[in-house]
Design an enzyme around this catalytic site. Structure first.
Site, PDB file in Angstrom:
ATOM      1  N   LYS A 210       0.853  -1.181   0.000  1.00 47.86           N
ATOM      2  CA  LYS A 210       0.000   0.000   0.000  1.00 47.86           C
ATOM      3  C   LYS A 210       0.892   1.235   0.000  1.00 47.86           C
ATOM      4  O   LYS A 210       1.396   1.649   1.043  1.00 47.86           O
ATOM      5  CB  LYS A 210      -0.928  -0.041   1.221  1.00 47.86           C
TER       6      LYS A 210
HETATM    7  N1  PMP Z   1      -7.471  -3.695  -2.518  1.00 50.50           N
HETATM    8  C1  PMP Z   1      -7.051  -2.437  -2.279  1.00 50.50           C
HETATM    9  C2  PMP Z   1      -6.628  -1.595  -3.426  1.00 50.50           C
HETATM   10  C3  PMP Z   1      -7.000  -1.947  -0.958  1.00 50.50           C
HETATM   11  O1  PMP Z   1      -6.566  -0.714  -0.722  1.00 50.50           O
HETATM   12  C4  PMP Z   1      -7.402  -2.786   0.108  1.00 50.50           C
HETATM   13  C5  PMP Z   1      -7.346  -2.290   1.534  1.00 50.50           C
HETATM   14  N2  PMP Z   1      -8.277  -1.279   1.770  1.00 50.50           N
HETATM   15  C6  PMP Z   1      -7.842  -4.078  -0.198  1.00 50.50           C
HETATM   16  C7  PMP Z   1      -7.853  -4.513  -1.512  1.00 50.50           C
HETATM   17  C8  PMP Z   1      -8.253  -5.027   0.910  1.00 50.50           C
HETATM   18  O2  PMP Z   1      -7.117  -5.370   1.676  1.00 50.50           O
HETATM   19  P1  PMP Z   1      -7.236  -5.808   3.202  1.00 50.50           P
HETATM   20  O3  PMP Z   1      -8.217  -6.939   3.224  1.00 50.50           O
HETATM   21  O4  PMP Z   1      -5.862  -6.235   3.547  1.00 50.50           O
HETATM   22  O5  PMP Z   1      -7.734  -4.629   3.963  1.00 50.50           O
END
Ligand code: PMP
Length: 295
Positions: free
Chosen positions: A152
């Protein structure tokens, strides 16, 4: 989401949120090279529990490495500081946002030294958005050769933000983005699953953020003997799905009612997604006997 808590961790110490300032010369501010995470804390019988906190911090440290940041904290220190942040803000049901930004350096080359910021907001379910309709975005996810997929990194979110905003202007709650080959990838900030003829489908890793919630749902589906296939999904297949749901740390398992003008036919309560959502709820609040490690 609610306002951030009064106390943040900033520049090596806990301090009041209104005393934490970022320099306009920060490379992160100028070029988007900060890295971040989002971690949910749940109230459990044993007190506040940060769900899958070590998985989140592993991804965080990996993201830091991807942009060349030196980080002066170990994973265990980050976990400890996060629990301390909850205690200092007197919160249990909460959302922690860790952020690493570069020290001031207006050069084009990213600075190596990073500053850690941890902030927290109280979790108020009514304020959390629950997207139920998705518009197919014209904005595609970039070629995996140009995007670090498994991290991220703030600057990489511009296409997500633009897609969500464009979908909002067309009257949808969120966007579903295709990858650079035209297959379904994910929503703006959440992974996506479809149910068709009693099988769950989700796009494989490669051009999605490998979500921690996505992996938890895959593990739970195995546990519950629900057939699941990770494979490339065409927009045509998506529009023939019986049901669909999004997964993310903040949305948890969130039903989708409509994609463009296709209404998904199975009632949410009758879908595999609903069963998984119920199990997920129990897992995060430690009200089930699954063998998963929660912290
Ligand atoms: N895809 C994107 C682009 C994200 O930013 C996120 C997190 N908000 C997710 C998927 C989901 O990830 P996680 O389950 O680790 O929160």
């Amino acid at each position: 989401m609610n306002q951030i808590g009064d106390i943040v961790f900033w520049n090596q110490k806990f301090t009041r949120a209104d005393q934490a300032f970022v320099s306009v010369c920060s490379h992160s501010f100028q070029y988007g090279t900060s890295v971040f995470e989002g971690i949910r804390s749940y109230e459990t019988a044993a007190g506040a529990r940060l769900f899958k906190v070590r998985d989140h911090y592993k991804r965080f440290l990996h993201a830091a490495k991807s942009v060349g940041f030196e980080v002066s904290y170990t994973l265990e220190q980050l976990v400890e500081l996060s629990y301390e942040l909850l205690r200092r803000n007197n919160l249990t049901d909460a959302f922690i946002k860790p952020l690493l930004i570069s020290e001031p350096d207006p050069q084009l080359m990213p600075a190596e030294k990073s500053v850690l910021c941890l902030m927290v907001t109280e979790w108020i379910p009514e304020l959390a958005s629950r997207p139920s309709s998705l518009g197919i975005s014209k904005i595609q996810r970039p070629d995996p050769a140009s995007l670090i997929q498994d991290a991220k990194i703030s600057g990489q979110y511009i296409h997500s933000l633009m897609a969500a905003s464009e979908a909002g202007k067309r009257g949808f709650d969120d966007a579903v983005l295709l990858d650079n080959n035209g297959y379904v990838a994910e929503a703006s900030t959440a992974n996506i699953f479809f149910e068709k003829d009693d099988v769950l489908y989700t796009p494989p890793c490669g051009n999605i953020l490998p979500g921690i919630t996505r992996q938890t749902i895959i593990d739970l589906a195995r546990e519950l003997d629900i057939s699941l296939s990770e494979r490339f999904i065409t927009p045509e297949f998506m529009l023939e799905a019986d049901s669909a749901f999004l997964t993310s740390t903040s949305l948890e398992v969130c039903p989708v009612e409509r994609i463009e003008n296709h209404i998904l036919s199975i009632q949410w309560e009758d879908s595999a997604g609903y069963m998984l959502a119920e199990k997920y709820k129990k897992l995060t609040t430690e009200r089930d006997n699954f063998h998963f490690t929660v912290i």
